[in-house]
Design a protein around this motif. Structure first.
Motif, PDB file in Angstrom:
ATOM      1  N   LYS A 185      36.233 -12.079   0.874  1.00 46.63           N
ATOM      2  CA  LYS A 185      35.891 -13.471   1.141  1.00 46.63           C
ATOM      3  C   LYS A 185      34.408 -13.756   0.926  1.00 46.63           C
ATOM      4  O   LYS A 185      33.939 -14.882   1.125  1.00 46.63           O
ATOM      5  N   ARG A 226      44.467 -20.497   6.388  1.00 50.57           N
ATOM      6  CA  ARG A 226      43.097 -20.243   5.951  1.00 50.57           C
ATOM      7  C   ARG A 226      42.203 -19.769   7.092  1.00 50.57           C
ATOM      8  O   ARG A 226      41.022 -19.478   6.893  1.00 50.57           O
ATOM      9  N   THR A 272      48.360 -14.300   1.676  1.00 51.27           N
ATOM     10  CA  THR A 272      47.576 -15.413   1.155  1.00 51.27           C
ATOM     11  C   THR A 272      46.139 -15.243   1.630  1.00 51.27           C
ATOM     12  O   THR A 272      45.895 -15.130   2.841  1.00 51.27           O
ATOM     13  N   ASP A 315      42.574 -17.211   0.920  1.00 54.06           N
ATOM     14  CA  ASP A 315      41.930 -18.344   0.263  1.00 54.06           C
ATOM     15  C   ASP A 315      42.888 -18.935  -0.780  1.00 54.06           C
ATOM     16  O   ASP A 315      43.994 -19.311  -0.456  1.00 54.06           O
ATOM     17  N   GLU A 316      42.480 -18.923  -2.054  1.00 53.67           N
ATOM     18  CA  GLU A 316      43.321 -19.525  -3.096  1.00 53.67           C
ATOM     19  C   GLU A 316      44.322 -18.554  -3.700  1.00 53.67           C
ATOM     20  O   GLU A 316      45.161 -18.941  -4.518  1.00 53.67           O
ATOM     21  N   LEU A 317      44.249 -17.283  -3.322  1.00 53.29           N
ATOM     22  CA  LEU A 317      45.053 -16.254  -3.964  1.00 53.29           C
ATOM     23  C   LEU A 317      46.291 -15.907  -3.152  1.00 53.29           C
ATOM     24  O   LEU A 317      46.206 -15.637  -1.950  1.00 53.29           O
ATOM     25  N   ARG A 354      51.048 -11.519  -8.827  1.00 51.13           N
ATOM     26  CA  ARG A 354      50.254 -12.702  -8.505  1.00 51.13           C
ATOM     27  C   ARG A 354      51.188 -13.900  -8.343  1.00 51.13           C
ATOM     28  O   ARG A 354      52.007 -14.184  -9.216  1.00 51.13           O
ATOM     29  N   SER A 402      49.785 -16.094   6.990  1.00 51.50           N
ATOM     30  CA  SER A 402      49.126 -15.718   5.743  1.00 51.50           C
ATOM     31  C   SER A 402      49.499 -14.289   5.346  1.00 51.50           C
ATOM     32  O   SER A 402      49.183 -13.853   4.246  1.00 51.50           O
ATOM     33  N   ARG A 438      41.855 -10.535  -8.009  1.00 51.44           N
ATOM     34  CA  ARG A 438      40.599 -11.281  -7.950  1.00 51.44           C
ATOM     35  C   ARG A 438      39.663 -10.843  -9.084  1.00 51.44           C
ATOM     36  O   ARG A 438      38.982 -11.671  -9.689  1.00 51.44           O
TER      37      ARG A 438
END
Length: 384
Positions: free
Chosen positions: A47, A87, A213, A215-217, A246, A285, A327
């Protein structure tokens, strides 16, 4: 001209990552807490920040906290801790404590006399075809009635709701054996904690299906667990081999999989959707569902979700390895990753291993935990 038009958009502040200990609070020197702290450090690294320590309700954070708890939070806990969405934590939030246990993997009997506040009978109807034959019970009489129904097809397995890795289970073949188990638990605890009465399967195989999960991934996976021998001569959890992709669960279906694995993924996805639909307030998440295949005493093959985990687990190292890979490489869509837990002093680490814990636990003895990632992109196509 309005000066605000020329101002760059506000960048959300980087959250401060905090470990939240509740169940592991009494074992701060043990491998479980050490593992949680190292996994938290690696998640914080992903992060772009660091771990600020343990959550302290008496202190005010300069930035919004991102929590890594050692247990599944209830909605009440989440609100108190400032957790509002996926999040805000690596883990999950449930409306009632029992939702985080094995209990929801089975319905109550139709004539059950006792149910905890918030129990959803509708969820049991929606998941009847997704789980193994069995019932949950919250009273002596309801447990006996559930066992009588299942004994028609052979022995039954009694499970405590929060048992991990096969702990808290016993096989019962008649009423005397059941009465012994229920007496050991006690009526008061039975009404508070509940119990699972499940048809026994032998042999049995288990597959894990999960999703994380960050963040955005989003990463989804299936995996196989392995056993190992601990320092006391007992067979225990020894790691998991994952195939991760992914994206959401639908991306797993694009891989070239066996019919059994496809069935397990389908049932785990449907179970996950039912929880979200029937237990308002749930979100996670990190989801991990154990799906089992086995044969009952009548020779019938059974397949169903055994239990779920919405908190840091044994496969989380491999999950972090997959997150790191995706990432770092935007073109990667599928990787294999593995975790291992090895007992004893003589441990040979493979090349590229990321250590999660290495030390001597006061109870478990010498133990090493690590994960590896194979960056080889699997056959198939994400656009298929």
């Amino acid at each position: 001209m309005d000066p605000s038009v020329l101002s760059p958009p506000a960048i959300p502040p980087v959250p401060v990552v905090l470990v939240h200990l509740e169940e592991c609070r009494a074992a701060r020197a043990g491998h479980e807490v050490g593992t949680l702290r190292e996994l938290a450090r690696q998640i914080a690294e992903l992060k772009g920040t660091g771990v600020a320590g343990e959550f302290d309700p008496t202190l005010t954070c300069a930035a919004h906290p991102y929590l890594i708890p050692d247990h599944t939070l209830t909605l009440t806990e989440a609100h108190r801790l400032g957790v509002r969405s996926v999040r805000d934590l690596f883990g999950g939030v449930v409306p009632f404590p029992f939702v985080a246990t094995k209990l929801i993997a089975h319905p109550l009997t139709e004539d059950a006399q006792v149910a905890p506040p918030g129990w959803s009978r509708l969820f049991g109807e929606h998941t009847a075809s997704l789980v193994l034959p069995g019932y949950s019970a919250f009273s002596h009489d309801d447990a006996c009635n559930a066992a009588r129904r299942l004994w028609r097809d052979g022995p039954v397995r009694i499970k405590r709701p929060s048992g991990i890795g096969g702990a808290g289970q016993s096989l019962v073949a008649n009423m005397d054996e059941l009465e012994t188990e229920l007496a050991a638990l006690g009526e008061a605890a039975l009404r508070t904690e509940g119990i699972v009465v499940e048809r026994n399967l032998d042999p049995i195989e288990t597959l894990s299906v999960g999703q994380v999960t960050l963040d955005e991934l989003v990463v989804s996976y299936y995996g196989v667990q392995h056993l190992t021998m601990n320092n006391h001569g007992h067979r225990v959890y020894g790691g998991t081999d994952l195939i991760a992709v992914r994206g959401g669960f639908d991306m797993l279906a694009r891989l070239d999989l066996t019919s059994d694995i496809n069935e397990a993924i389908r049932k785990a996805r449907a179970f996950d959707a039912a929880v979200q639909n029937d237990y308002a307030g749930f979100f996670a998440s990190r989801c991990n569902y154990d799906v089992a295949w086995g044969t009952d005493a009548q020779g019938a093959r059974q397949c169903g979700v055994l239990e779920q985990s919405w908190r840091v687990g044994g496969a989380t190292g491999a999950e972090i390895g997959a997150l790191r890979t995706f990432r770092a490489d935007p073109l990667a869509y599928a990787v294999s990753a593995s975790t291992r837990e090895i007992y004893g002093d003589d441990v040979q680490l493979p090349d590229g291993a990321s250590i999660v814990y290495q030390g001597v636990d006061p109870h478990a003895g010498a133990i090493t935990k690590y994960y590896t990632v194979d960056r080889h992109i699997l056959q198939g196509s994400a656009d298929r």
